[in-house]
Design a protein around this motif. Structure first.
Motif, mmCIF file in Angstrom:
data_model
loop_
_atom_site.group_PDB
_atom_site.id
_atom_site.type_symbol
_atom_site.label_atom_id
_atom_site.label_comp_id
_atom_site.label_asym_id
_atom_site.label_seq_id
_atom_site.Cartn_x
_atom_site.Cartn_y
_atom_site.Cartn_z
ATOM 1 N N GLY A 1 1.160 1.460 -8.907
ATOM 2 C CA GLY A 1 1.358 2.795 -8.346
ATOM 3 C C GLY A 1 0.068 3.388 -7.808
ATOM 4 O O GLY A 1 0.057 4.050 -6.761
ATOM 5 N N LEU A 2 -1.048 3.137 -8.489
ATOM 6 C CA LEU A 2 -2.349 3.608 -7.998
ATOM 7 C C LEU A 2 -2.725 2.902 -6.690
ATOM 8 O O LEU A 2 -3.236 3.534 -5.751
ATOM 9 N N ALA A 3 -2.468 1.603 -6.618
ATOM 10 C CA ALA A 3 -2.749 0.865 -5.381
ATOM 11 C C ALA A 3 -1.904 1.401 -4.230
ATOM 12 O O ALA A 3 -2.386 1.545 -3.091
ATOM 13 N N PHE A 4 -0.638 1.727 -4.510
ATOM 14 C CA PHE A 4 0.230 2.288 -3.482
ATOM 15 C C PHE A 4 -0.291 3.650 -3.017
ATOM 16 O O PHE A 4 -0.199 3.985 -1.832
ATOM 17 N N GLY B 1 6.338 9.258 -6.632
ATOM 18 C CA GLY B 1 7.399 8.906 -5.694
ATOM 19 C C GLY B 1 6.902 8.862 -4.261
ATOM 20 O O GLY B 1 7.247 7.948 -3.492
ATOM 21 N N LEU B 2 6.076 9.831 -3.875
ATOM 22 C CA LEU B 2 5.506 9.860 -2.527
ATOM 23 C C LEU B 2 4.657 8.618 -2.269
ATOM 24 O O LEU B 2 4.753 7.985 -1.200
ATOM 25 N N ALA B 3 3.840 8.237 -3.239
ATOM 26 C CA ALA B 3 2.969 7.074 -3.086
ATOM 27 C C ALA B 3 3.783 5.790 -2.956
ATOM 28 O O ALA B 3 3.484 4.923 -2.126
ATOM 29 N N LEU B 4 4.824 5.648 -3.772
ATOM 30 C CA LEU B 4 5.627 4.424 -3.745
ATOM 31 C C LEU B 4 6.383 4.278 -2.427
ATOM 32 O O LEU B 4 6.452 3.189 -1.852
ATOM 33 N N VAL B 5 6.963 5.367 -1.934
ATOM 34 C CA VAL B 5 7.768 5.292 -0.715
ATOM 35 C C VAL B 5 6.898 5.037 0.513
ATOM 36 O O VAL B 5 7.280 4.276 1.406
ATOM 37 N N VAL C 1 13.514 2.923 -7.405
ATOM 38 C CA VAL C 1 13.916 3.662 -6.208
ATOM 39 C C VAL C 1 12.783 3.685 -5.184
ATOM 40 O O VAL C 1 12.985 3.422 -3.992
ATOM 41 N N GLY C 2 11.577 3.987 -5.635
ATOM 42 C CA GLY C 2 10.447 4.070 -4.714
ATOM 43 C C GLY C 2 10.132 2.750 -4.050
ATOM 44 O O GLY C 2 9.945 2.679 -2.825
ATOM 45 N N PHE C 3 10.090 1.665 -4.839
ATOM 46 C CA PHE C 3 9.785 0.351 -4.282
ATOM 47 C C PHE C 3 10.806 -0.074 -3.239
ATOM 48 O O PHE C 3 10.468 -0.718 -2.240
ATOM 49 N N GLY D 1 1.521 0.320 4.170
ATOM 50 C CA GLY D 1 0.095 0.126 4.391
ATOM 51 C C GLY D 1 -0.523 -0.974 3.559
ATOM 52 O O GLY D 1 -1.748 -1.163 3.589
ATOM 53 N N LEU D 2 0.301 -1.722 2.814
ATOM 54 C CA LEU D 2 -0.250 -2.790 1.973
ATOM 55 C C LEU D 2 -0.717 -3.958 2.837
ATOM 56 O O LEU D 2 0.065 -4.532 3.600
ATOM 57 N N PRO D 3 -1.974 -4.367 2.736
ATOM 58 C CA PRO D 3 -2.496 -5.427 3.608
ATOM 59 C C PRO D 3 -1.744 -6.745 3.483
ATOM 60 O O PRO D 3 -1.494 -7.421 4.490
ATOM 61 N N HIS D 4 -1.361 -7.144 2.248
ATOM 62 C CA HIS D 4 -0.716 -8.446 2.097
ATOM 63 C C HIS D 4 0.719 -8.421 2.603
ATOM 64 O O HIS D 4 1.277 -9.492 2.905
#
Length: 530
Positions: free
Chosen positions: A418-421, A251-255, A83-85, A260-263
């Motif tokens: 999830g940590l990277a997100f 969930g907050l981090a994934l959404v 769901v988050g992704f 903000g992901l550089p790639h």
């Protein structure tokens, strides 16, 4: 697996590596060495091509191996990642894609410095982008180690270490030789293979249960050992208050993290117009959404066909659920069908890892060469020199990712992503949103927004159960756990936005109204975009 079965799987691995190296070599012969060619592939890709490349970039080892493994082990709670992704792409579509394409050139920092003092912002944004990229790379390294260890039947640390080193070497070759154009075509090929393999496995799972989804779920619940609790919330995140807050934090981090992901941001520069960037996101949402719907079937299929105990026996984090499911659906470990299907899925998973690490490494090296290197040296760098620095940076990023991948080899790949997100949502998203939508945003606010999210996110992870204080930690023998949550997003994301606001309101530097107006017109209309 028997010797000839291993040989077949390794042969398929080798075929994909040869094909992708051939693509890289072919593309590198035609390049003219410009920064635009290396970072953005000449901005020549169509929306459909870029949509497939984004899907290939986004559906990583965490998706194919980690998410399905979590669903197989924890049922309903594993669905949070799916769901988050997927929901995250609504943020990208409506708030980021078109505006970033109009305002930027190659990196996140290009968007922010359009109305700020360049040097401090580039250093801050470049540091954050490299950090997020390295964390994301670690997840791919962990997935590669688990996959090849299963393939070779050798779970020793030496075998997994050499696997991680090999993947790191290949990704450096892809990036340093071919740049964005080769990386994009590798991702397109990988996306087609991944979707094709996932469709085939999904059909086989549904045929096993005669198309009856209810029977699939009931069987998964029965074999899980948890009964109906397997299909209800709370198996992984339902313990105490800390688990429930951790659920919200993840969930907050994934959404919010995808934007903000550089790639992912760098992919919007490979198309000629902002309209093409928006259309490429629509393509990618359709492809990614279809993949994650099938991932749900595969996760519950692994629980129903194999059982969580068999999945844990192979890999405690669940990273090998899909290859094991493929082998069972094909007829078992000693059958030719099982071996062929296992080998094909393993090769696709390996292709997934290689394609994603190439894209992430390219984004990280671009941040080093385009943002950090010129800013730290306090002088402009010629485009050809910048590309040379980017190739050297790719090697350095690869070494760091390999080292961290060896340390984190026992963690779930989706969890690591999830940590990277979380770091991305805490450090990159606030400065990006403020730059695009806040007229009064200042240089101090931009720098504080980045560091105000980055430092707490990393600090809280270091003080969390991920690093120490539990049997599953990176360092189980020591205990400096003071933060109870595994994902810091619920604390670090608000801190990033708060720091950006605080830095702006306390800044003596007045906001540049003219530059903001120019950036606003450019972001909304594309006038003056590169």
């Amino acid at each position: 697996m028997t010797g000839h079965h291993q040989a077949l799987a390794l042969l398929l691995f080798g075929v994909f590596v040869v094909i992708t190296l051939a693509i890289t070599t072919w593309v590198s012969r035609d390049r003219h060495g410009s920064a635009e060619e290396f970072y953005a592939g000449g901005r020549l890709f169509s929306p459909m091509e870029n949509g497939f490349a984004i899907a290939g970039d986004y559906t990583s080892a965490a998706s194919l191996l980690g998410v399905t493994g979590l669903i197989a082990l924890f049922g309903y709670d594993g669905l949070l990642y799916v769901v988050g992704f997927l929901v995250a792409w609504l943020v990208v579509l409506f708030c980021v894609a078109e505006l970033v394409r109009n305002c930027g050139r190659f990196t996140l920092a290009d968007v922010v410095v359009a109305r700020m003092r360049e040097r401090p912002v580039r250093i801050a944004a470049g540091t954050s982008s490299v950090t997020v990229s390295v964390l994301y790379l670690v997840a791919q390294m962990v997935g590669a180690g688990s996959l090849v260890a299963l393939l070779l039947g050798d779970t020793s640390e030496a075998a997994r270490a050499w696997t991680v080193i090999g993947v790191g070497a290949l990704m450096v070759i892809y990036v340093s030789l071919g740049g964005m154009r080769a990386t994009t075509w590798i991702q397109i090929v990988k996306a087609v293979l991944l979707l094709g393999g996932t469709i085939a496995l999904t059909v086989l799972v549904l045929l096993r249960f005669h198309g009856n989804i209810d029977a699939l779920l009931r069987t998964a619940a029965e074999r899980s050992g948890h009964g109906q609790a397997f299909l209800a919330p709370g198996l992984k995140y339902g313990g105490g208050w800390a688990s429930r807050v951790d659920f919200i934090s993840l969930g907050l981090a994934l959404v919010l993290g995808t934007a903000g992901l550089p790639h992912i941001l760098s992919r919007f520069y490979t198309v000629p117009t902002a309209r093409a960037a928006r259309r490429s996101v629509v393509w990618s949402v359709g492809l990614i959404g279809g993949f994650y719907l099938m991932a749900i079937v595969l996760g519950f299929g692994a629980a129903a066909v194999l059982g969580p105990d068999a999945v844990r026996e192979s890999n405690s984090a669940g990273n090998t659920a899909v290859p094991l499911l493929a082998r069972n659906l094909g007829g078992g470990a000693d059958s030719t069908g099982g071996t062929v299907l296992f080998a094909v899925v393993a090769a696709i998973a390996f292709a997934t890892i290689l394609a994603v690490v190439a894209g992430i490494t390219l984004a990280a090296s671009a941040s080093v060469a385009h943002d950090l290197y010129p800013s730290l040296r306090r002088r402009r760098v010629a485009p050809r020199s910048e590309v040379a620095v980017a190739r050297i940076a790719a090697v350095a990023v690869g070494v760091v990712a390999i080292t961290l991948g060896l340390l984190a080899r026992d963690l779930n790949a989706a969890f690591l992503v999830g940590l990277a997100f979380a770091v991305s949502a805490s450090a990159n998203l606030p400065v990006l949103m403020y730059s695009l939508f806040w007229r009064g945003f200042t240089t101090r606010g931009a720098v504080w927004a980045v560091y105000g999210g980055l430092v707490p996110a990393l600090g809280l992870v270091l003080l969390s159960p991920v690093v120490s204080g539990s049997p599953d930690s990176l360092f189980p023998a020591v205990d400096f756990q003071y933060f109870p949550l595994e994902n810091p997003g619920i604390v670090s994301v608000p801190l990033g936005f708060l720091a950006g606001w605080l830095g702006t309101v306390t800044s003596a530097e007045p906001p540049d109204e003219a530059k903001h107006a120019e950036t606003e017109v450019r972001s909304l209309t594309g006038a003056g975009a590169v």
